[in-house]
Design a protein around this motif. Structure first.
Motif, mmCIF file in Angstrom:
data_model
loop_
_atom_site.group_PDB
_atom_site.id
_atom_site.type_symbol
_atom_site.label_atom_id
_atom_site.label_comp_id
_atom_site.label_asym_id
_atom_site.label_seq_id
_atom_site.Cartn_x
_atom_site.Cartn_y
_atom_site.Cartn_z
ATOM 1 N N PHE A 93 67.555 81.955 14.208
ATOM 2 C CA PHE A 93 68.204 80.681 13.899
ATOM 3 C C PHE A 93 67.332 79.466 14.210
ATOM 4 C CE2 PHE A 93 71.558 83.805 14.641
ATOM 5 C CZ PHE A 93 72.222 83.719 13.427
ATOM 6 N N ARG A 94 66.136 79.694 14.719
ATOM 7 C CA ARG A 94 65.159 78.612 14.930
ATOM 8 C C ARG A 94 64.093 78.768 13.850
ATOM 9 N NH1 ARG A 94 65.734 80.521 20.192
ATOM 10 N NH2 ARG A 94 63.644 81.387 20.156
ATOM 11 N N GLY A 115 79.714 85.643 10.025
ATOM 12 C CA GLY A 115 80.146 85.177 11.339
ATOM 13 C C GLY A 115 79.902 83.693 11.534
ATOM 14 N N ASP A 116 80.291 83.223 12.676
ATOM 15 C CA ASP A 116 80.201 81.806 13.018
ATOM 16 C C ASP A 116 78.800 81.489 13.552
ATOM 17 O OD1 ASP A 116 80.578 79.204 13.807
ATOM 18 O OD2 ASP A 116 81.969 79.681 15.442
ATOM 19 N N ILE A 117 78.087 80.678 12.799
ATOM 20 C CA ILE A 117 76.752 80.251 13.253
ATOM 21 C C ILE A 117 76.733 78.745 13.522
ATOM 22 C CG2 ILE A 117 75.559 82.161 12.109
ATOM 23 C CD1 ILE A 117 74.652 80.045 9.986
ATOM 24 N N SER A 118 77.912 78.148 13.683
ATOM 25 C CA SER A 118 78.012 76.695 13.822
ATOM 26 C C SER A 118 77.225 76.155 15.014
ATOM 27 C CB SER A 118 79.472 76.258 13.905
ATOM 28 O OG SER A 118 80.117 76.857 15.004
ATOM 29 N N ARG A 119 77.153 76.893 16.097
ATOM 30 C CA ARG A 119 76.385 76.372 17.238
ATOM 31 C C ARG A 119 74.912 76.222 16.877
ATOM 32 N NH1 ARG A 119 73.619 79.968 20.862
ATOM 33 N NH2 ARG A 119 73.881 82.135 20.220
ATOM 34 N N HIS A 120 74.435 77.048 15.978
ATOM 35 C CA HIS A 120 73.041 76.954 15.540
ATOM 36 C C HIS A 120 72.862 75.837 14.508
ATOM 37 C CE1 HIS A 120 72.087 80.651 17.643
ATOM 38 N NE2 HIS A 120 73.095 81.242 17.030
ATOM 39 N N THR A 121 73.789 75.758 13.554
ATOM 40 C CA THR A 121 73.638 74.736 12.500
ATOM 41 C C THR A 121 73.891 73.331 13.051
ATOM 42 O OG1 THR A 121 75.917 75.106 11.762
ATOM 43 C CG2 THR A 121 74.162 76.279 10.580
ATOM 44 N N GLU A 122 74.751 73.215 14.052
ATOM 45 C CA GLU A 122 74.983 71.898 14.664
ATOM 46 C C GLU A 122 73.737 71.393 15.379
ATOM 47 O OE1 GLU A 122 78.433 72.470 17.100
ATOM 48 O OE2 GLU A 122 79.749 72.637 15.351
ATOM 49 N N SER A 137 70.607 72.039 14.405
ATOM 50 C CA SER A 137 69.425 71.972 13.537
ATOM 51 C C SER A 137 69.787 71.596 12.103
ATOM 52 C CB SER A 137 68.711 73.326 13.546
ATOM 53 O OG SER A 137 67.711 73.367 12.556
ATOM 54 N N SER A 138 69.355 70.412 11.694
ATOM 55 C CA SER A 138 69.595 70.011 10.305
ATOM 56 C C SER A 138 68.768 70.878 9.358
ATOM 57 C CB SER A 138 69.283 68.535 10.101
ATOM 58 O OG SER A 138 67.931 68.267 10.367
ATOM 59 N N ALA A 139 67.598 71.328 9.792
ATOM 60 C CA ALA A 139 66.770 72.209 8.951
ATOM 61 C C ALA A 139 67.495 73.522 8.687
ATOM 62 C CB ALA A 139 65.422 72.466 9.609
ATOM 63 N N LEU A 140 68.131 74.081 9.703
ATOM 64 C CA LEU A 140 68.888 75.322 9.521
ATOM 65 C C LEU A 140 70.089 75.080 8.603
ATOM 66 C CD1 LEU A 140 69.320 78.314 10.124
ATOM 67 C CD2 LEU A 140 70.614 77.620 12.158
ATOM 68 N N ARG A 141 70.778 73.950 8.777
ATOM 69 C CA ARG A 141 71.896 73.619 7.883
ATOM 70 C C ARG A 141 71.428 73.603 6.435
ATOM 71 N NH1 ARG A 141 73.363 70.003 11.759
ATOM 72 N NH2 ARG A 141 72.371 68.262 10.701
ATOM 73 N N ASP A 142 70.271 72.972 6.186
ATOM 74 C CA ASP A 142 69.717 72.909 4.830
ATOM 75 C C ASP A 142 69.356 74.302 4.315
ATOM 76 O OD1 ASP A 142 69.995 70.162 4.944
ATOM 77 O OD2 ASP A 142 67.877 69.785 5.366
ATOM 78 N N PHE A 143 68.758 75.117 5.174
ATOM 79 C CA PHE A 143 68.376 76.487 4.819
ATOM 80 C C PHE A 143 69.608 77.294 4.416
ATOM 81 C CE2 PHE A 143 67.542 80.911 6.262
ATOM 82 C CZ PHE A 143 66.469 81.224 5.432
ATOM 83 N N VAL A 144 70.664 77.207 5.210
ATOM 84 C CA VAL A 144 71.906 77.930 4.939
ATOM 85 C C VAL A 144 72.506 77.451 3.616
ATOM 86 C CG1 VAL A 144 74.302 78.242 5.724
ATOM 87 C CG2 VAL A 144 72.399 78.507 7.340
#
Length: 122
Positions: A55-56, A80-87, A89-96
């Motif tokens: 998630f990094r 599953g819930d990955i919100s703690r990771h996407t919250e 990291s904006s890069a991860l949010r974009d990737f998802v």
């Protein structure tokens, strides 16, 4: 442990939440080999099975794992819930968001959401 299940006539390998953490290429190749042996077209992996490095994005673990699935022409759904990771990291949010627009890799809340997506597949 993994179970092969048909969802809308699509063979899906459902990985258990318990099991060896997925840290990188070795574990992913084992999953892909297992999926191939069972005739799966998609692999469902619970989010908690992934090491935090996945998630990094700067670690490149997620990109390497997604690329392996692409190479072997298998779909991958992270469930599953990955919100703690996407919250965090904006890069991860974009990737998802980008992955979810495609047809190969999806980040979904639950298996029901996967059922809906597979039903809509051409």
């Amino acid at each position: 442990m993994s179970i092969l299940e048909k969802i809308h006539d699509v063979p899906v390998l459902m990985c258990a939440a318990e099991g060896e953490p997925i840290r990188g290429e070795r574990e992913v190749l084992d999953l892909i080999g297992n999926a191939g042996c069972q005739g799966a077209e998609w692999v469902v992996v619970p989010a908690e099975r992934f090491d935090d490095a996945f998630f990094r994005l700067r670690t490149r673990v997620a990109g390497d794992i997604v690329q392996k699935f692409v190479q072997y022409r298998l779909g991958m759904a992270v469930i599953g819930d990955i919100s703690r990771h996407t919250e965090a990291s904006s890069a991860l949010r974009d990737f998802v968001r980008e992955c979810n627009r495609g047809r190969q890799t999806w980040f979904l809340a639950d298996v029901e959401e996967l059922r809906e997506r597979l039903a809509d597949r051409p």
